[in-house]
Design an enzyme around this catalytic site. Structure first.
Site, short mmCIF file in Angstrom:
data_model
loop_
_atom_site.label_atom_id
_atom_site.label_comp_id
_atom_site.label_asym_id
_atom_site.label_seq_id
_atom_site.Cartn_x
_atom_site.Cartn_y
_atom_site.Cartn_z
N HIS A 1 18.62 6.67 -11.78
CA HIS A 1 19.12 7.84 -12.52
C HIS A 1 20.42 7.36 -13.14
CE1 HIS A 1 19.77 12.35 -12.92
NE2 HIS A 1 20.91 11.83 -13.33
N HIS B 1 7.42 9.82 -11.77
CA HIS B 1 8.66 10.55 -11.49
C HIS B 1 8.39 12.05 -11.36
CE1 HIS B 1 13.24 10.54 -12.40
NE2 HIS B 1 12.92 11.62 -11.70
N ASP C 1 9.22 13.90 -14.67
CA ASP C 1 10.42 14.43 -14.01
C ASP C 1 10.20 15.91 -13.65
OD1 ASP C 1 12.86 14.61 -12.82
OD2 ASP C 1 14.04 14.47 -14.66
N HIS D 1 12.16 24.61 -9.66
CA HIS D 1 13.24 25.39 -9.06
C HIS D 1 12.81 26.86 -9.07
CE1 HIS D 1 16.10 22.13 -8.85
NE2 HIS D 1 15.87 21.82 -10.11
N ASP E 1 17.15 8.94 -7.20
CA ASP E 1 17.10 9.83 -8.36
C ASP E 1 17.74 11.19 -8.10
OD1 ASP E 1 16.12 10.50 -11.07
OD2 ASP E 1 15.15 12.10 -9.94
N ARG F 1 9.33 18.34 -3.62
CA ARG F 1 10.18 19.21 -2.78
C ARG F 1 9.79 19.29 -1.31
NH1 ARG F 1 13.89 18.67 -6.50
NH2 ARG F 1 13.70 20.01 -8.32
N ASN G 1 14.50 12.77 -3.02
CA ASN G 1 15.57 13.74 -2.73
C ASN G 1 15.03 15.02 -2.10
OD1 ASN G 1 14.33 14.48 -5.12
ND2 ASN G 1 16.21 15.24 -6.07
N HIS H 1 9.21 15.61 -8.59
CA HIS H 1 9.87 16.14 -7.40
C HIS H 1 8.93 17.16 -6.78
CE1 HIS H 1 13.75 14.25 -8.42
NE2 HIS H 1 13.36 14.46 -9.67
#
Lengths: 210, 314, 431
Positions: C180, C61, C306, C310, C153, C65, C95, C63
């Protein structure tokens, strides 16, 4: 960064520390209760001599020490000339010229001006005069309360080191001191409690500065 | 502890609160003079940074600053940083570069004053953040109660309304419990936050029980939009169950006082006749607000400069 | 081809119940043998004396991006962060922008990974088109393109019938559905765990029940469909209990937990630092305890980061406005080693949760040191202390609750397919 404003226990601890320090360095009593009372009687007579209209007098004590002294002078004037004079209390803290930086702010004290100062002959009473800055602040504060006919100044002790063009009109005793010395006026809480003035010698390293 | 600003009552101890109240009492005397102005903060700059509009609080801070001779500048950026390219941190840093001596912050989101304070040299005073704290409101409430009752210690204070969404409630809970009062909260269960007892209060679902024997009854302002069904079915039901009126007040102590942070939704939180008449002390609260905020500004305003303020004895 | 001999380390390979001082020989990108005193004179030597040697970590899991939000992270920076954190296989969530709901996006990710990433990147494709919860993705084509699992997710498929169809349809391709699990109608605007902390901070609460309701629903749907439900980032005691019961009843449910939900509580949020804002939020100490217990007793299979980068300007906003999520790849090992130091997990339990267990959940050929397995190995010093500075890390973002903190446990060397891709002194060595 800087100290937070002093809280009550911090101040209490400070006072205890200060008291211990003073006990160790106290160089002696400069004026005892009798000496102070004699000086105030003399000052009271001088005030009467120099004031054309004694009924216009208004005694204003600068806390803390000036307040019991102002009361005593008022009592004297009552006995000598049968005058019933107003007594004010004027805290000068908010008018000080050294509240620049953040950090511990001095605790405010009471201000109580029971009657108008307009057209009165105001006698500011302080315990120990030195640089003249407190008197300057007191005069500024006074002007915010009105327009007195005249302002005069009493100091029980004048220890010199003037930094401003301020003249003390009535002095109990001139006491030349070192800059690092401290002159302390103490009065018992009772309205006619015992008073004294003591000298506290400064440290060689200048620990006590005013 | 105070010193780096005033973000919440939770950070204060009893001595801090007592010092502020004592100072505020002296400031109140200044406000009673003919010339209601002292030169204490002459040359100091205070920025009112209000991301959320609040004319009353902003005006109170503005008057407080001006009575101390500070230059008070009002700055009201649009409420959310998302609507602009500048983040709250950028805004804060920009303002700090203008060397203010205090920044008063109001924001609709909890924690923003804290985040800004972390970035600023100047002390930050929280003028209300979301549902977190509104410390000067609680201090002026406390000041008013101490004036009326002579103390807070041992009193029973009942706070009524939407506790979950109220910063005034949280700050008052901390303020009064720290000063030794028993604090009760009352409201419909939908308006009580999770684990409300963890704040040190007793929670009641009935106003009558909560008010029983109270010395102080404090009604909170309700956002009317919350009374339209989501957490309260109607204004009428709210007033019937948790609106304070003379009939319900009978269960409080005979000399109980009624408080409200304002502005009052008449006929909702308080009945009409209570809003304007004794035992309500709402206007005393407003009056004390200026003195209290003067005290806070006096104690905190100033940029960090290691210059001691020695007490002179001349 | 090159031979690499990792010599003298403490080899922990839970898949084979191995925990002993041994040598590991890699050849042609694969494990050749694991035994003591291997004699391989021509092999490149990696001295692992005093260090732990385990299969490369598998993250179910993360991200990354890319495509679309390369200012936060991309496959190169995320893959490098993984290498520095000991992760040799990273499953990246769908995502992105565009969403990985089409074989072309899956292929793009894999193509980028081949050229840019020092570690293996395994795309997780969206379960519904555009993550909208309305239409099932072309799962067969996506698997063909290389997707290893399906997940929306970041969002919960709130339509229960849709979720049922996803679980049913995924059986056709024999891939897990990673969920999720949050009932969004109950979360509403909640940003911190509902409880004493949310009440104190005055921030909207997100109740634990939002997760348990969603997990309960999904378990029931897994039961009637027979699909493989994988519960992402479990954060509540209630969810752990539900998963435990479901597994006992033979329902095909697996679960993962993040490093932050294993060691941090909602009390961390006290300073309103947006780097403590996660989705799901940090929970109570009792929830943390239950998650550790779930990992210890096998209710939860894996530790998954996870990893959610950001940008600074996105996090430097009001707490309610900040996007949820924190970095994880570069700090996971030292953070979770704390559970071994405190005695909550054995070394083998911890390493299993980072290697063979996640590999098994997503049917990956990874996470074990046996002859013929991929030569993905991580070598680390569980005691070495270092200070984490996100600005000096490999991720493009800095949103970590551990910024500036001293960590204990440091990756020394990471190998992928028998090649050193990270060394603590030399940094990431690009392929």
């Amino acid at each position: 960064m800087t100290d937070p404003p002093k809280t009550a226990p911090a101040r209490a601890g400070e006072r205890a520390h200060e008291a211990a320090h003073e006990a160790a360095h106290e160089a002696g009593v400069l004026l005892d209760d009798l000496g102070i009372r004699r000086a105030l009687v003399r000052i009271s007579h001088e005030i009467l001599e120099r004031t054309e209209d004694p009924g216009a007098l208004y005694l204003v004590g600068i806390p803390n020490g000036g307040v019991p002294l102002a009361r005593q002078i008022a009592r004297n004037l009552n006995e000598i000339a049968d005058l019933e004079l107003p007594i004010g209390v004027l805290d000068t803290t908010l008018y000080r010229d050294d509240l620049v930086a953040r950090g511990s702010r001095p605790r405010l004290r009471k201000t109580e001006m029971p009657s108008a100062v307009d057209d009165r002959v105001v006698v500011l009473v302080d315990d120990v005069a030195s640089t003249g800055r407190t008197i300057r602040a007191a005069m500024d504060a006074l002007m915010d309360f009105g327009r007195p006919r005249a302002v005069q100044v009493v100091a029980l002790v004048d220890r010199g080191h003037r930094e401003l063009p301020i003249r003390i009109d009535y002095v109990g005793k001139n006491i030349p001191t070192g800059r690092s010395d401290r002159v302390k006026f103490r009065a018992e809480d009772a309205s006619d409690g015992a008073m004294e003035v003591v000298l506290v010698r400064g440290d060689a390293d200048g620990g006590a500065t005013s | 502890m105070m010193g780096r600003g005033l973000l919440g009552i939770e950070d204060l101890d009893r001595d801090d609160i007592e010092l502020i109240l004592e100072t505020a009492a002296h400031m109140k005397e200044v406000g009673e003079r003919d010339v209601k102005k002292v030169p204490t903060l002459r040359g100091r700059t205070i920025i009112n940074l209000f991301f959320e509009s609040s004319t009353r609080t902003r005006t109170s801070f503005e008057i407080a600053g001006k009575r101390l001779s500070a230059d008070v500048v009002n700055f009201s950026p649009s409420s959310s940083s998302l609507s602009k390219s500048e983040s709250i941190i950028d805004t804060a840093k920009t303002l700090d570069a203008m060397d203010p001596d205090a920044v008063v912050v109001r924001h609709k989101v909890a924690g923003v004053p804290k985040r800004i304070a972390d970035e600023l040299e100047a002390p930050v005073i929280n003028a209300g953040d979301g549902a977190h704290e509104h410390p000067t409101q609680a201090l002026l409430d406390l000041m008013t109660v101490v004036e009326k009752k002579g103390r807070a210690d041992g009193l029973t204070v009942t706070i009524v309304g939407d506790i979950a969404h109220s910063r005034v409630a949280r700050s008052n809970i901390y303020a009064f419990t720290k000063m030794g009062a028993e604090v009760r909260v009352a409201g419909p269960p939908t308006m009580l936050p999770a684990n409300v007892e963890s704040l040190g209060v007793k929670a009641f679902g009935s106003l009558r029980e909560a008010i029983d024997g109270a010395d102080v009854v404090m009604a909170l302002r309700i956002q009317r939009e919350r009374l339209s069904g989501a957490i309260m079915p109607s204004v009428r039901e709210y007033h019937a169950t948790f609106g304070v009126d003379r009939a319900k007040l009978r269960f409080a102590k005979e000399d109980a006082i009624v408080m409200h942070p304002g502005p009052v939704n008449r006929g909702v939180e308080l009945s009409h006749d209570l809003t304007d008449h004794r035992p309500s002390v709402i206007l005393d609260q407003v009056r004390n607000g200026v003195a209290l905020r003067m005290a806070v500004l006096y104690l905190l305003a100033g940029r960090p400069q290691p210059r001691p303020t020695e007490e002179e004895d001349s | 081809m090159a031979r690499v001999l990792i010599r003298g380390g403490r080899v922990i390979d839970p898949a084979t119940n191995r925990d002993e001082i041994a040598d590991v020989l890699l050849e042609d990108g694969r494990v050749v043998s694991v035994e003591s005193n291997i004699d391989a004179r021509d092999a490149e030597l990696v001295d692992a004396a005093g260090l732990w040697v385990t299969p490369g970590f598998v993250d179910l899991h993360a991200h990354l991006r890319e495509p679309g939000q390369e200012y936060k992270e991309d496959i190169a920076s995320g893959g490098s962060a993984g290498a520095a954190g000991g992760f040799t296989s990273i499953c990246c969530m769908a995502n992105t922008d565009p969403v990985n709901d089409d074989p072309s996006v899956t292929e793009y990710i894999l193509d980028r990974a081949r050229h840019e990433s020092p570690v293996r990147i395994l795309p997780v494709a969206a379960a519904t088109k555009g993550l909208k919860g309305e239409l099932i993705t072309e799962m067969s084509a996506l698997v063909e393109a290389g997707a290893v699992a399906f997940s929306d997710d970041g969002k919960t498929i709130m339509d229960s019938d849709m979720q049922r169809r996803v679980l049913e349809y995924s059986k056709m391709v024999d891939r897990p559905v990673s969920v999720h699990a949050e009932d969004l109608t109950l979360v509403r605007d909640g940003v911190v765990n509902e409880g004493p902390v949310s009440t104190r901070l005055g921030l909207p609460g997100n109740p634990a029940a939002a997760e348990t309701i969603s997990v309960a629903r999904d378990i029931h749907l897994a039961e009637i469909t027979g699909g493989h439900l994988h519960v992402g980032h479990v954060s509540t005691a209630g969810a752990v209990t539900l998963i435990r019961e479901a597994r006992n009843r033979g329902i095909h449910v697996t679960g993962e937990v993040t490093p932050h939900h294993l060691v941090l509580t909602d009390a961390e949020t006290a300073g309103y630092d947006t780097n403590t804002k996660m989705s799901p939020p940090l929970r109570s100490a009792a929830d943390v305890d239950a998650c550790i217990e779930g990992l210890a007793d096998g209710t939860l299979d894996a530790i998954a980061t996870d990893h959610a980068p950001h940008a600074v300007h996105e996090k430097d906003v009001e707490f309610t406005e900040a996007p949820p999520g924190v970095l994880g790849l570069e700090t996971a090992l030292p953070v979770v080693l704390e559970l071994v130091r405190s005695g909550r997990l054995s070394p083998a339990q911890l390493i299993a949760a980072l290697t063979c267990n996640p590999a098994q959940v997503f049917h990956l050929d990874a996470g074990r040191l046996v002859r013929g397995a991929p030569g993905d190995v991580v070598i680390f010093d569980p005691e070495r202390r270092w200070t984490y500075d996100p600005a000096k890390g490999y991720s493009k973002s800095r949103n970590s609750p551990w910024a500036g903190q001293e960590m204990q446990g440091r990756i020394e060397t990471t190998l992928v397919a028998g090649v050193v891709v990270y060394h603590v002194d030399r940094g990431v060595l690009h392929p």
